[in-house]
Motif scaffolding. Structure first.
Motif, short mmCIF file in Angstrom:
data_model
loop_
_atom_site.label_atom_id
_atom_site.label_comp_id
_atom_site.label_asym_id
_atom_site.label_seq_id
_atom_site.Cartn_x
_atom_site.Cartn_y
_atom_site.Cartn_z
N ASP A 18 -39.76 -31.24 41.39
CA ASP A 18 -38.60 -30.91 40.58
C ASP A 18 -38.72 -31.67 39.27
N ILE A 19 -38.56 -30.95 38.18
CA ILE A 19 -38.75 -31.51 36.85
C ILE A 19 -37.55 -31.20 35.98
N ALA A 20 -37.09 -32.19 35.22
CA ALA A 20 -36.04 -31.99 34.23
C ALA A 20 -36.69 -32.07 32.85
N ILE A 21 -36.32 -31.13 31.98
CA ILE A 21 -36.92 -31.06 30.65
C ILE A 21 -35.88 -30.48 29.69
N GLU A 22 -35.94 -30.89 28.45
CA GLU A 22 -34.98 -30.41 27.46
C GLU A 22 -35.17 -28.92 27.19
N LYS A 23 -34.07 -28.21 26.97
CA LYS A 23 -34.13 -26.77 26.75
C LYS A 23 -34.88 -26.41 25.46
N GLU A 24 -34.99 -27.34 24.53
CA GLU A 24 -35.69 -27.10 23.27
C GLU A 24 -37.20 -27.31 23.41
N ALA A 25 -37.64 -27.77 24.56
CA ALA A 25 -39.08 -28.01 24.79
C ALA A 25 -39.82 -26.68 24.83
N THR A 26 -41.13 -26.75 24.67
CA THR A 26 -41.96 -25.54 24.71
C THR A 26 -42.58 -25.38 26.10
N GLU A 28 -45.65 -25.43 26.49
CA GLU A 28 -46.72 -26.43 26.52
C GLU A 28 -46.18 -27.77 27.03
N ASP A 29 -44.96 -28.12 26.65
CA ASP A 29 -44.34 -29.34 27.17
C ASP A 29 -44.14 -29.24 28.68
N LEU A 30 -43.72 -28.07 29.15
CA LEU A 30 -43.57 -27.86 30.59
C LEU A 30 -44.93 -27.93 31.29
N HIS A 31 -45.94 -27.34 30.67
CA HIS A 31 -47.31 -27.43 31.21
C HIS A 31 -47.71 -28.90 31.38
N ASN A 32 -47.50 -29.71 30.35
CA ASN A 32 -47.86 -31.13 30.42
C ASN A 32 -47.07 -31.85 31.52
N ALA A 33 -45.80 -31.51 31.67
CA ALA A 33 -44.98 -32.12 32.72
C ALA A 33 -45.51 -31.74 34.10
N LEU A 34 -45.93 -30.49 34.26
CA LEU A 34 -46.48 -30.04 35.55
C LEU A 34 -47.81 -30.71 35.84
N VAL A 35 -48.67 -30.82 34.83
CA VAL A 35 -49.96 -31.50 35.00
C VAL A 35 -49.72 -32.94 35.49
N ASN A 36 -48.80 -33.63 34.86
CA ASN A 36 -48.51 -35.02 35.25
C ASN A 36 -47.85 -35.09 36.63
N ALA A 37 -46.94 -34.18 36.91
CA ALA A 37 -46.21 -34.22 38.18
C ALA A 37 -47.13 -33.97 39.38
N PHE A 38 -48.14 -33.11 39.19
CA PHE A 38 -49.03 -32.80 40.31
C PHE A 38 -50.31 -33.63 40.28
N GLY A 39 -50.49 -34.47 39.27
CA GLY A 39 -51.63 -35.38 39.23
C GLY A 39 -52.93 -34.75 38.76
N PHE A 40 -52.87 -33.68 38.00
CA PHE A 40 -54.09 -33.10 37.43
C PHE A 40 -54.52 -33.93 36.22
N PHE A 98 -58.67 -22.11 36.06
CA PHE A 98 -59.00 -20.76 36.48
C PHE A 98 -60.19 -20.66 37.42
N PHE A 99 -60.95 -21.74 37.58
CA PHE A 99 -62.02 -21.73 38.58
C PHE A 99 -61.45 -21.94 39.98
N ASN A 100 -60.41 -22.77 40.06
CA ASN A 100 -59.80 -23.07 41.36
C ASN A 100 -58.51 -22.31 41.60
N MET A 101 -57.89 -21.83 40.55
CA MET A 101 -56.68 -21.01 40.63
C MET A 101 -55.52 -21.71 41.34
N TRP A 102 -55.19 -22.92 40.86
CA TRP A 102 -53.99 -23.58 41.34
C TRP A 102 -52.82 -22.76 40.81
N THR A 103 -52.05 -22.15 41.70
CA THR A 103 -50.98 -21.24 41.30
C THR A 103 -49.64 -21.80 41.77
N PHE A 104 -48.69 -21.84 40.84
CA PHE A 104 -47.37 -22.39 41.11
C PHE A 104 -46.30 -21.38 40.74
#
Length: 176
Positions: A18-26, A28-40, A98-104
């Motif tokens: 579960d991630i909280a992010i500002e509505k004005e974020a892009t 790409e910001d959500l992508h970065n939050a997901l990368v960090n949250a899942f440890g990629f 895209f080689f491993n296709m981690w899909t969320f």
């Protein structure tokens, strides 16, 4: 306002963040939050995909412009969250590596007031351990085979037996 998302790994096990992010974020910001949250490590390509209410994939929104004409394709940093996701359009698909296709499956779960003193994006909750390997993906297509009928059968393909003209295109001499 703050958008609260739940990102669920498309797997049999319950693995989500579960991630909280500002509505004005892009995106790409959500992508970065997901990368960090899942440890990629964040070095792989990724894309979001718009989808319908049943998670049927639609338009791609890539991290980088991969189109034939530079600037023609809209990328993640061109999409503001509040302009693309709201209480009526809550779902989006995220694919990392895209080689491993981690899909969320990423869903907007709540829109709330910003909490003073909090920094965003923020990881609110983590459930489950990410496996070492991405879950296998099953790709399905519409079945048109039962309705497809042509005028050829196995005997028609026999007409090519013994015909060596298909094997000699003359390009071998161009190889070094």
């Amino acid at each position: 306002m703050i958008y609260k998302f739940r990102a669920i790994l498309d797997a049999e096990e319950d693995i989500f963040r579960d991630i909280a992010i500002e509505k004005e974020a892009t995106l790409e910001d959500l992508h970065n939050a997901l990368v960090n949250a899942f440890g990629f490590d964040g070095t792989e390509m990724a894309s979001f995909y718009t989808c319908d209410e049943n998670w049927n994939q639609e338009d791609e929104i890539p991290l980088f412009d991969t189109g034939d004409v530079p600037g023609e394709m809209r990328i993640m940093n061109n999409f503001i969250l509040e302009d693309n996701l709201d209480q009526h359009q809550t779902k989006i698909i995220y694919v990392y590596d895209f080689f491993n296709m981690w899909t969320f499956l990423v869903e907007l779960a709540a829109i709330e007031e910003k909490v003073d003193g909090e920094t965003y994006p923020a990881l609110l909750y983590s459930h489950g351990q990410l496996p070492l390997d991405a879950p296998d993906k099953t790709f399905e297509a519409d079945d048109f085979g039962s309705d497809f009928e042509d005028d050829y059968d196995e005997d028609d393909l026999d007409m090519f037996d013994g015909d060596d003209s298909f094997e000699d295109f003359g390009f071998e001499e161009n190889w070094n």
